[in-house]
Design a protein around this motif. Sequence first.
Motif, PDB file in Angstrom:
ATOM      1  N   HIS A 195      50.250  54.562  26.858  1.00 12.86           N
ATOM      2  CA  HIS A 195      50.190  56.005  26.645  1.00 12.86           C
ATOM      3  C   HIS A 195      49.893  56.670  27.993  1.00 12.86           C
ATOM      4  O   HIS A 195      49.042  56.201  28.752  1.00 12.86           O
ATOM      5  N   HIS A 214      51.331  60.548  25.160  1.00 17.53           N
ATOM      6  CA  HIS A 214      52.608  60.107  24.604  1.00 17.53           C
ATOM      7  C   HIS A 214      53.081  58.847  25.332  1.00 17.53           C
ATOM      8  O   HIS A 214      52.413  58.327  26.234  1.00 17.53           O
ATOM      9  N   VAL A 215      54.276  58.354  24.954  1.00 19.32           N
ATOM     10  CA  VAL A 215      54.848  57.138  25.536  1.00 19.32           C
ATOM     11  C   VAL A 215      56.224  57.458  26.106  1.00 19.32           C
ATOM     12  O   VAL A 215      56.733  58.585  25.975  1.00 19.32           O
TER      13      VAL A 215
END
Length: 485
Positions: A195, A214-215
């Motif tokens: 992440h 987020h990724v």
Amino acid sequence: MTSVLEWLFGTARFVPHGVCLLWRADLVALHVVSDIVIALSYFAIPGVIWWFVRRRPDLEPAHRRMAVLFALFITACGLTHVAGVVTLWFPYYGLQALLKGLTAVVSLVTACALPFVAPKLLRIPSPRALAAVNDRLQQEVVAHQATLAALETAHADLEHKVAEQVEDIRVLNSRLAAGLLNSPVTLVEQDEDLHYTWLFNPPKGVDAEALVGHVAADIVDEEAAAAVESLRRDALKAGEVREGEIRAQVNGEELWFLVRAQPTRLRDGRAGLVTSSTNITPQKRHQEHLRLITRELNHRSKNLLTIVQSIARQTAAGLDVPAAFLERLGERLGSLAAAHDVLVDGAWRSADLRAVIEGQLKHHMQTFGDRIDLAGEKIELAPEMAHYVGLAVHELGSNAVKHGALATPGGRIEVTWRAEPAGDGGRTLRLDWRESGAPAKPPPTVRGFGRTILEVLTPRAMAGEAQLNFAEAGVSWSLSAPLAA
């Protein structure tokens, strides 16, 4: 009750103590003054003891009890002296006896308690010991003050150094930001679950703050996200830098990135990654353009070789030129073209040795299959070396088909190569061609151009050495030449 009072204050049968002194004024006065002074002194001492105990709340209970016993004992002694003054004029001998009895009891209790309290009293430091302890404490205070002063100086120096380092970091960060801003390099930090925890200078149209937590799949397409996450997880697992080129769709545009993942520790101590992603799309497009140009040049060069071959055939048509000459010329021009193809694939920077050998033996390998065995590590050849190695392998292959191991059903060819360390710190190429099961033939007595290529031209062009042997089992050829650094 009357009998008790009579016992205490009865005077009918007794005479005052002054009668015993014959009422001599000097003796009476001396007794009175002495007893009064002693009594007052005895009454003052308990007061001092009481004042001392009240001012020392840290005293142990045993010490307090002993002080109370001494106060009672001394007070009782004072009362006996008061009684002595009274009995000079009033024969209250019962009261005097009672006071002496109480004094005796208190004295006895005090005397019995004292041996038990005395060892504890002995443990109370003497004034000299207290003075010595006080001196040591003063020395320790001075030492502590010196240490405190040194610590304050060190603290001030440390604050100054920290301030300098903070300023250096600020300047470095500002330089880094200025250098990376609007550059094709994006820096990201990720935790062990990949992440994002921090992003800097993201691609156009990507909000860095919005992507924290987020990724990669939230930025690029699924295939690219899988590739970059695989690279990053490999870096985390190995604890080493990993890099690779990734093609990705970002905001509907196809881009190429050179991704370099470096394992690190996050601010909270967890494992993480710092990854730099360099947008190499312009370079990739330029490389593709150069590749197209190179292939076009290669196509035209091969056309030129074809024209040369055609001119040679047309010229030989009117002359008495053997057909074998034209055939061998065509084969050698084809060998140059095959080596040319391998160089084009390597963008003319280098050529893979296996690809060069396979390019020259391709038709033979398709015909004879596993009778030709190739084995060796990956070695990159300089362009000029690739041409000569190609010519030499072509000559050996043509000879094997016509006269050597491939001219009989059971013949085999083994081609091996390796890079060996050289004395000057560089590397030396060792290339070996060995045939087995070849038909028994005497060594040739005439040196043709093919043999010249193998024994002279190729080793000389590569600044190496070559050895050609015509053994009974078949031809063997060895080449030793320095490799470019």
